[in-house]
Design a protein around this motif. Structure first.
Motif, short mmCIF file in Angstrom:
data_model
loop_
_atom_site.label_atom_id
_atom_site.label_comp_id
_atom_site.label_asym_id
_atom_site.label_seq_id
_atom_site.Cartn_x
_atom_site.Cartn_y
_atom_site.Cartn_z
N ALA A 87 0.92 -1.73 -0.05
CA ALA A 87 -0.17 0.06 0.24
C ALA A 87 1.02 1.34 0.11
N ARG A 88 0.25 2.21 -1.26
CA ARG A 88 0.79 3.71 -0.60
C ARG A 88 0.29 4.77 -0.98
N GLN B 274 -3.36 0.27 -3.72
CA GLN B 274 -3.33 -0.38 -3.39
C GLN B 274 -3.43 -1.01 -1.63
N THR B 275 -5.00 -1.28 -0.96
CA THR B 275 -4.56 -1.57 0.11
C THR B 275 -5.70 -2.42 0.27
N THR B 276 -5.49 -3.26 1.34
CA THR B 276 -6.86 -4.65 1.61
C THR B 276 -7.16 -3.65 2.83
N GLU B 277 -6.62 -3.15 3.46
CA GLU B 277 -7.79 -2.48 4.75
C GLU B 277 -7.43 -1.17 5.31
N ALA B 278 -8.84 -0.37 6.07
CA ALA B 278 -8.35 1.14 5.94
C ALA B 278 -7.29 1.33 6.88
N PRO B 279 -6.80 2.45 6.44
CA PRO B 279 -5.63 3.03 7.39
C PRO B 279 -5.93 3.63 8.95
N ARG C 233 -10.26 5.65 2.41
CA ARG C 233 -8.56 5.80 2.27
C ARG C 233 -8.24 7.58 1.58
N LEU C 234 -8.98 8.82 2.34
CA LEU C 234 -8.90 9.77 2.11
C LEU C 234 -8.11 10.94 2.54
N SER C 235 -7.76 11.64 3.37
CA SER C 235 -7.14 12.44 3.83
C SER C 235 -7.20 13.37 3.19
N ASP C 236 -7.54 15.25 3.63
CA ASP C 236 -7.33 17.03 3.16
C ASP C 236 -6.67 16.94 3.88
N LEU C 237 -6.21 17.82 3.37
CA LEU C 237 -5.04 19.13 3.99
C LEU C 237 -5.69 20.50 3.71
#
Length: 292
Positions: free
Chosen positions: A163-164, A189-194, A223-227
């Motif tokens: 995952a990246r 490319q992630t199989t689980e949420a951060p 799987r999103l983060s906003d600044l």
């Protein structure tokens, strides 16, 4: 003989007659020999059906499909299922096929790598292989084998992805003072949420830097983060890095210029400084070779 004696004699004679009549009446009349059926003299034996003596035992079979594919990301926990119906006294073993390494037998781990473990609950038909802290080298084929004559098996494939983080847009951004700075980071490319996503400005974590106008919102499920910085100033220039807890980080460089040509600002970024440095050095290097 007196009258009383005669009465007693009559009573005795009457009793004798009654007893004889009753005995003769109760004795059955014999049947002629020809009327006796021969079948009354035969012995018959009845046996129950064999299915009642030996009830049918359900056949052992795998409920997990052969060639099942499990995808897991590096650093996470992989679970390879193996459900077996009517296992009886069978024993389940897990084998890594690429090197035929015996990992587990029953609930005992035979591998020196303690990241591998068989998971089984009492009265359950599931014998899952658990792999903790998955690494790229763990990818490959695994065999779930049940002891029988001969042994029966199914095969599962473990795919491992890395995952990246990924910040949308170019790797460098140019803004004027007072402009809105918005950066969006997605984990791919992630199989689980951060569990969390941290933002860094240069080397400082700024998720809660509200005093400097920084606002960070994260949606782990998406799987999103906003600044967001509504009014960027010169102090907001620099390197921004998105760091999920379970993925490779991503970075972007932000330039804040005041009326200058954005193309001219490129010389101030680290990557362009290095390129300009080699451009200046190259003529001198060539000149020295000519002199030699």
């Amino acid at each position: 003989m007196s009258v009383e004696g005669q009465r007693c004699l009559c009573v005795v004679v009457l009793l004798i007659h009654t007893v004889r009549g009753a005995g003769e009446g109760t004795s059955p009349s014999p049947l002629p020999p020809s009327t006796v059926k021969a079948e009354h003299n035969e012995l018959t034996v009845t046996f129950p059906p064999l299915d009642d003596l030996y009830p049918h035992t359900p056949e052992k079979h795998f409920a997990t499909d052969n060639n099942t594919v499990v995808t897991s990301q590096t650093g996470s926990t992989a679970l390879l299922p193996c459900v077996i119906r009517n296992i009886g006294d069978g024993i389940v073993s897990w084998i890594r096929r690429k090197d035929y390494h015996l990992l587990t037998v029953g609930l005992t781990t035979y591998s020196s790598d303690q990241r591998f473990q068989a998971i089984h609950l009492q009265h359950s038909e599931d014998w899952t292989l658990k792999v903790r802290f998955v690494q790229k080298r763990d990818a490959g084929i695994y065999e779930c084998q049940v002891s029988s004559h001969p042994p029966t098996s199914i095969f599962l494939r473990l795919d491992v992805v890395e995952a990246r983080a990924q910040i949308s847009g170019p790797t460098e951004k140019y803004l004027k003072p007072g402009s809105t700075l918005r950066l969006q980071c997605s984990v791919v490319q992630t199989t689980e949420a951060p569990a969390f996503v941290f933002w860094y400005h240069n080397s400082k974590m700024i998720n809660y830097d509200f005093e400097n106008g920084v606002n960070v919102t994260t949606d782990p499920a998406q799987r999103l983060s906003d600044l967001l910085i509504p009014a960027a100033s010169v102090t907001h220039a620099g390197n921004y890095t998105c760091v999920p807890n379970n993925a490779v980080p991503a970075s972007i460089y932000v330039h804040i210029f005041n009326g200058e040509n954005p193309a001219a600002m490129q010389s101030s970024s680290p990557s362009h400084i290095s390129r300009n440095f080699y451009r200046l050095l190259l003529p001198t290097f060539v000149f020295n070779i000519i002199l030699r």
